[in-house]
Scaffold this motif. Structure first.
Motif, PDB file in Angstrom:
ATOM      1  N   ASP A 179       0.823  -1.208   0.000  1.00  0.00           N
ATOM      2  CA  ASP A 179       0.000   0.000   0.000  1.00  0.00           C
ATOM      3  C   ASP A 179       0.858   1.260   0.000  1.00  0.00           C
ATOM      4  OD1 ASP A 179       0.627  -0.898   2.741  1.00  0.00           O
ATOM      5  OD2 ASP A 179      -0.526   0.851   3.393  1.00  0.00           O
ATOM      6  N   GLU A 180       2.031   1.173   0.627  1.00  0.00           N
ATOM      7  CA  GLU A 180       2.934   2.316   0.625  1.00  0.00           C
ATOM      8  C   GLU A 180       3.561   2.528  -0.748  1.00  0.00           C
ATOM      9  OE1 GLU A 180       4.595   2.427   5.188  1.00  0.00           O
ATOM     10  OE2 GLU A 180       5.307   0.807   3.884  1.00  0.00           O
ATOM     11  N   ASP A 211       2.048   1.760  -3.558  1.00  0.00           N
ATOM     12  CA  ASP A 211       0.958   2.348  -4.344  1.00  0.00           C
ATOM     13  C   ASP A 211       0.836   3.845  -4.077  1.00  0.00           C
ATOM     14  OD1 ASP A 211       0.397  -0.152  -5.376  1.00  0.00           O
ATOM     15  OD2 ASP A 211      -1.258  -0.556  -3.993  1.00  0.00           O
TER      16      ASP A 211
END
Length: 346
Positions: free
Chosen positions: A192-193, A195
């Motif tokens: 997620d980081e 992204d």
């Protein structure tokens, strides 16, 4: 600072030499010891880049993010498998290698004929050092530095070689090592980081040549009152362009660097996007920021061997424009040097 083509080339070498293999990760200088421990011993599963940033994925779901910045470089050593997909857009190999002060042009053999026709391809040994690696295919025990300039430094006796200098992180397989020095960013991230980092970047035409990516770039530029010379260097507007490509793209389009983005026509901005994709592919294929088109054989050889012969305006301040004869201007824009022709780009 390495521009987009260099980072894409480095990523290709990771894909060829590391993906699918367990990797021992260490931090010889000690500054990245905690991050190294998170991914050491895991299999590298992916290598990708967006603009000037590279991301290496491991089978525990974590990613290593690297931004070389102004001073960063990777040093590969071992039985390196070169990227066999590299061939120049105009049919010549464009494979070059630093060999002291010797300039040599030799016919490429059949194994190096990535263009596929077996005729007219050549390797050009560049005395300037801004170049690609001279051979592809079979592994070679050697050292190769990859940053804005690529340089082969010869063979060595033992593997892995001893770390030299302030090595932030070393990636090691049973056959190849990669040492990172001087990066602006080196960190372990969750998916997620990753992204979130990519979401802040503008489009990269090598990754996404779609109409949607082009429309995104055009829409942003045509809304901004900011000078186009600044917009092209903004990684949130378009990914990968640095000082050389900025100057050359604007000259090729005959655009005043000070023109507000919103003052440019839709057609002009679309041309910039497509030309950036064109030059980026040439840079990835040849390892050089070749920005002059339609050169004959002799001029091509000269340009591949000498940076001064492959750019329209970059680092040509005070010299006559290749088109109109007006002296090329040097000024500062966005804390970086800007080269342009005040007549052709008025």
């Amino acid at each position: 600072m390495p521009e987009g083509h260099s980072v894409h080339r480095i990523t290709r070498q990771f894909a060829r030499n590391f993906v699918g293999k367990p990797v021992t990760v260490s931090s010889p200088q000690g500054r990245f010891a905690q991050g190294a421990a998170q991914i050491s011993g895991h299999i590298m599963t992916d290598a990708k880049s967006v603009g000037k940033q590279m991301f290496l994925e491991f089978d525990n779901g974590l990613w290593l993010r690297v931004h070389l910045g102004m001073y960063g470089a990777w040093d590969f050593a071992g039985d390196i498998i070169m990227d066999a997909t590299i061939a120049s857009a105009n049919g010549r190999m464009g494979q070059t290698n630093q060999r002291g002060t010797i300039l040599d042009v030799v016919p490429a053999d059949a194994t190096a004929d990535a263009a596929g026709d077996g005729e007219g391809d050549e390797r050009i040994f560049d005395r300037a050092g801004e170049n690609s690696m001279h051979s592809i295919g079979a592994p070679r025990r050697t050292r190769v530095r990859m940053a804005e300039q690529e340089k082969e430094t010869g063979a060595f006796d033992t593997f892995p070689p001893e770390p030299v200098g302030q090595v932030r992180v070393r990636l090691l397989t049973d056959a190849v090592s990669a040492d990172l020095r001087g990066p602006t960013a080196c960190e372990v991230l969750r998916p997620d980081e990753v992204d979130a980092v990519i979401a802040k970047l503008g489009p990269d035409p090598l990754l996404d040549g779609s109409q949607e990516a082009e429309d995104r770039f055009v829409g942003v530029v045509r809304r901004k009152p900011t000078p186009i010379g600044l917009l092209l260097m903004d990684q949130a507007v378009v990914a990968g362009i640095g000082n050389v490509y900025r100057a050359e793209l604007l000259f090729r389009a005959r655009i005043d660097p000070h023109a507000p983005g919103k003052s440019l026509s839709d057609e002009v901005v679309r041309h910039l996007w497509r030309d950036w994709g064109h030059l980026l592919r040439i840079g990835v294929e040849t390892g050089q920021m070749m920005t002059m088109d339609d050169l004959d054989h002799d001029d091509y050889v000269r340009a591949m061997a000498n940076r001064a012969d492959r750019h329209w305006v970059y680092k040509r301040e005070g010299l006559p424009c290749r088109v109109c004869g007006t002296h090329i201007t040097l000024e500062e824009m966005g804390a970086r040097k800007l080269y342009w022709c005040p007549y052709c780009q008025k």
